[in-house]
Motif scaffolding. Structure first.
Motif, mmCIF file in Angstrom:
data_model
loop_
_atom_site.group_PDB
_atom_site.id
_atom_site.type_symbol
_atom_site.label_atom_id
_atom_site.label_comp_id
_atom_site.label_asym_id
_atom_site.label_seq_id
_atom_site.Cartn_x
_atom_site.Cartn_y
_atom_site.Cartn_z
ATOM 1 N N SER A 120 99.584 -75.394 40.459
ATOM 2 C CA SER A 120 100.468 -74.582 41.281
ATOM 3 C C SER A 120 99.699 -73.961 42.434
ATOM 4 C CB SER A 120 101.068 -73.485 40.403
ATOM 5 O OG SER A 120 101.789 -72.566 41.181
ATOM 6 N N THR B 169 102.747 -66.137 44.567
ATOM 7 C CA THR B 169 103.441 -66.685 43.392
ATOM 8 C C THR B 169 104.932 -66.877 43.650
ATOM 9 O OG1 THR B 169 103.779 -64.464 42.490
ATOM 10 C CG2 THR B 169 101.819 -65.640 41.743
ATOM 11 N N LYS C 178 99.012 -69.356 42.347
ATOM 12 C CA LYS C 178 97.899 -68.572 41.792
ATOM 13 C C LYS C 178 96.727 -68.572 42.759
ATOM 14 C CE LYS C 178 100.389 -69.084 38.244
ATOM 15 N NZ LYS C 178 101.257 -68.038 37.813
ATOM 16 N N TYR D 27 106.959 -73.400 27.631
ATOM 17 C CA TYR D 27 106.747 -74.702 26.979
ATOM 18 C C TYR D 27 107.758 -74.950 25.864
ATOM 19 C CZ TYR D 27 101.974 -74.169 28.950
ATOM 20 O OH TYR D 27 100.897 -73.947 29.751
ATOM 21 N N ILE E 118 106.485 -78.508 34.595
ATOM 22 C CA ILE E 118 106.379 -78.506 33.126
ATOM 23 C C ILE E 118 107.686 -79.028 32.526
ATOM 24 C CG2 ILE E 118 106.240 -76.985 31.089
ATOM 25 C CD1 ILE E 118 104.416 -75.143 32.983
ATOM 26 N N TYR F 18 102.254 -70.450 26.698
ATOM 27 C CA TYR F 18 103.015 -69.933 27.833
ATOM 28 C C TYR F 18 104.479 -70.135 27.473
ATOM 29 C CZ TYR F 18 104.688 -69.081 32.494
ATOM 30 O OH TYR F 18 105.369 -68.561 33.566
ATOM 31 N N THR G 159 106.342 -74.297 36.871
ATOM 32 C CA THR G 159 107.409 -74.159 35.871
ATOM 33 C C THR G 159 108.335 -75.379 35.895
ATOM 34 O OG1 THR G 159 107.328 -71.782 36.220
ATOM 35 C CG2 THR G 159 109.244 -72.616 35.053
ATOM 36 N N ASN H 226 96.810 -76.126 27.958
ATOM 37 C CA ASN H 226 96.749 -75.181 29.075
ATOM 38 C C ASN H 226 95.329 -74.615 29.159
ATOM 39 O OD1 ASN H 226 97.866 -71.749 29.451
ATOM 40 N ND2 ASN H 226 97.324 -73.189 31.043
HETATM 41 N N1 PMP Z 1 101.820 -72.059 33.559
HETATM 42 C C1 PMP Z 1 101.128 -70.946 33.257
HETATM 43 C C2 PMP Z 1 100.104 -70.999 32.188
HETATM 44 C C3 PMP Z 1 101.389 -69.762 33.935
HETATM 45 O O1 PMP Z 1 100.721 -68.652 33.623
HETATM 46 C C4 PMP Z 1 102.382 -69.748 34.929
HETATM 47 C C5 PMP Z 1 102.673 -68.480 35.591
HETATM 48 N N2 PMP Z 1 102.815 -67.982 36.367
HETATM 49 C C6 PMP Z 1 103.065 -70.937 35.219
HETATM 50 C C7 PMP Z 1 102.771 -72.058 34.498
HETATM 51 C C8 PMP Z 1 104.153 -70.982 36.244
HETATM 52 O O2 PMP Z 1 103.688 -71.307 37.507
HETATM 53 P P1 PMP Z 1 104.652 -71.266 38.768
HETATM 54 O O3 PMP Z 1 104.793 -69.845 39.171
HETATM 55 O O4 PMP Z 1 103.968 -72.107 39.793
HETATM 56 O O5 PMP Z 1 105.956 -71.844 38.363
#
Ligand code: PMP
Ligand code: GLN
Length: 385
Positions: A229, A237, A232, A125, A101, A122, A98, A167
């Motif tokens: 990340s 998470t 996952k 964005y 991004i 998602y 997150t 994505n």
């Molecule tokens: N991108 C997508 C497509 C996601 O589904 C997610 C969800 N969890 C994230 C980014 C966010 O990842 P993170 O928990 O590492 O911030």
């Protein structure tokens, strides 16, 4: 009083994930809405974090990420994809994908720029594009195959286009972009001198076909910021450890934002992530096989209940069409599902600008214990009773 929320963030409301989890808890519903495993990550990874805390690794990490984690990531991308990113210069460790991004978008785009997003997107964005002061340009992935119209994509590339966000594997559809699709996006990026920001957080959760990182395509490494990340792949998470890999000039842009957003990510968790990422491929194959089994079970049962559904090629989500069951609107359907059946799902119209295109589906997450999925299926059975 005027709304205290800045204009560029107005209209986003509370994320659909927080909203549905809140409702699920309120109604004692089985939560197949928010995408988080309801089981714990591996013991040895947790032990590595505990050891780092006990060893006194409690101060700020190097802002760009711990050297050990850079090494583990560099080795892993070389092994998995033949991609070479230099430790030190071409990696930025962030607080989850997150943050990466946000850093990638805010670090490269600003007022006057347009950023192409595929819908369903998602949710972060679009908010990131707005926070950067740029404008989103939406191209639709059409259900049920989730394909885009190549002419619509080409038309979205204009003189103001600065970047496109891709994505794959894709949340919420579970689509894995084909090489042909990625090539056509890449060709437009190269021709129009546009950056590509790829969100590959589900890179290891592909059941049919293979994940192809955008940066492996000819001429794309130099214009791509690859984001992924730890959460996952290692079912943790809540640790929020992510990263961005990019050539030095693009990494500089990512870091320009990162240094003022979080500066650094939790030190002990980075130590543990480095240990986890240094593992062989066995753990990941096992995880993938486990998720494949859960996917097959849920898809089979949803079909039996009366949904129209195709098995997703990747991710831990399945989008099911509920129209054969006599329902029409995803928000109403998901509300009814929580209140009457005790199961929570995500209404995908939250991920669309063109809301009507997403309103026939519900997104179910299958990153859950077998028992959780079985309970959900038993409750969903009421729909066909
Ligand atoms: N991108 C997508 C497509 C996601 O589904 C997610 C969800 N969890 C994230 C980014 C966010 O990842 P993170 O928990 O590492 O911030
Ligand atoms: N990525 C997760 C999902 O799609 C949720 C992440 C979040 O809650 N922000 O369900």
């Amino acid at each position: 009083m005027r709304s205290p929320v800045a204009r560029r963030l107005q209209g986003f409301g509370t994320t659909i994930f927080s909203e549905m989890t809140r409702l699920a808890n309120e109604h004692g519903a089985v939560n197949l809405a928010q995408g988080f495993p309801d089981f714990d990550g591996p013991e040895f990874v947790k032990e590595a974090a505990i050891a780092a805390i006990r060893d006194g690794r409690g101060q700020y990490a190097r802002g760009t990420g711990l050297p050990d984690l850079h090494s583990a990531l560099a080795a892993r991308y070389r092994r998995d994809y033949g991609l070479d990113y230099a430790e030190g210069e071409e990696w930025t460790v962030t607080s989850g994908a997150t943050e990466a991004i946000f850093d990638a978008i805010a670090g490269t785009c600003g007022p006057g720029d347009e950023v192409i997003l595929f819908e369903p997107y998602y949710d972060s964005y679009k908010a990131c594009v707005r926070m950067a002061g740029a404008r989103p340009r939406i191209v639709t992935l059409h259900a049920p195959a989730w394909r885009f119209d190549p002419d619509a994509l080409a038309a979205a590339f204009g003189p103001k286009t600065r970047a496109i966000v891709v994505n794959s594997p894709h949340n919420p559809s579970g689509k894995v972009f084909t090489r042909e699709e990625l090539e056509s996006i890449a060709a437009l990026c190269r021709d129009r001198d546009v950056l590509c920001i790829t969100d590959e957080v589900y890179e290891h959760l592909v059941y049919d076909g293979a994940h192809i990182p955008m940066a492996t395509l000819p001429g794309m490494r130099e214009r791509t910021i690859t984001i992924s990340s730890f959460g996952k792949t290692f079912s943790l998470t809540g640790w929020k450890v992510g990263w961005a890999a990019a050539p030095a000039p693009l990494t500089e842009a990512v870091r320009a934002a990162h240094q003022f957003v979080t500066f650094a990510t939790a030190t002990p968790l980075q130590h543990a992530a480095a240990v986890a990422l240094s593992l062989g491929t066995e753990y990941i194959s096992l995880l993938r096989d486990t998720y494949r089994g859960k996917r097959d079970y849920l898809v089979r049962e949803l079909k039996r209940i009366g949904f129209e559904v195709d098995a997703p090629a990747g991710t831990y989500f399945v989008c099911a069409d509920f129209r054969p069951l006599g329902f029409k609107d995803d928000v109403e359907f998901c509300r009814m599902l929580i209140e009457k059946c005790g199961v929570a799902a995500i209404p995908p119209s939250a991920f669309y600008d063109h809301k009507r295109l997403g309103k026939s589906y519900a997104r179910f997450a299958f990153c859950k214990k077998d028992h959780t999925l079985e309970t959900a299926v038993a409750r969903l059975g009421q729909l066909c009773a």
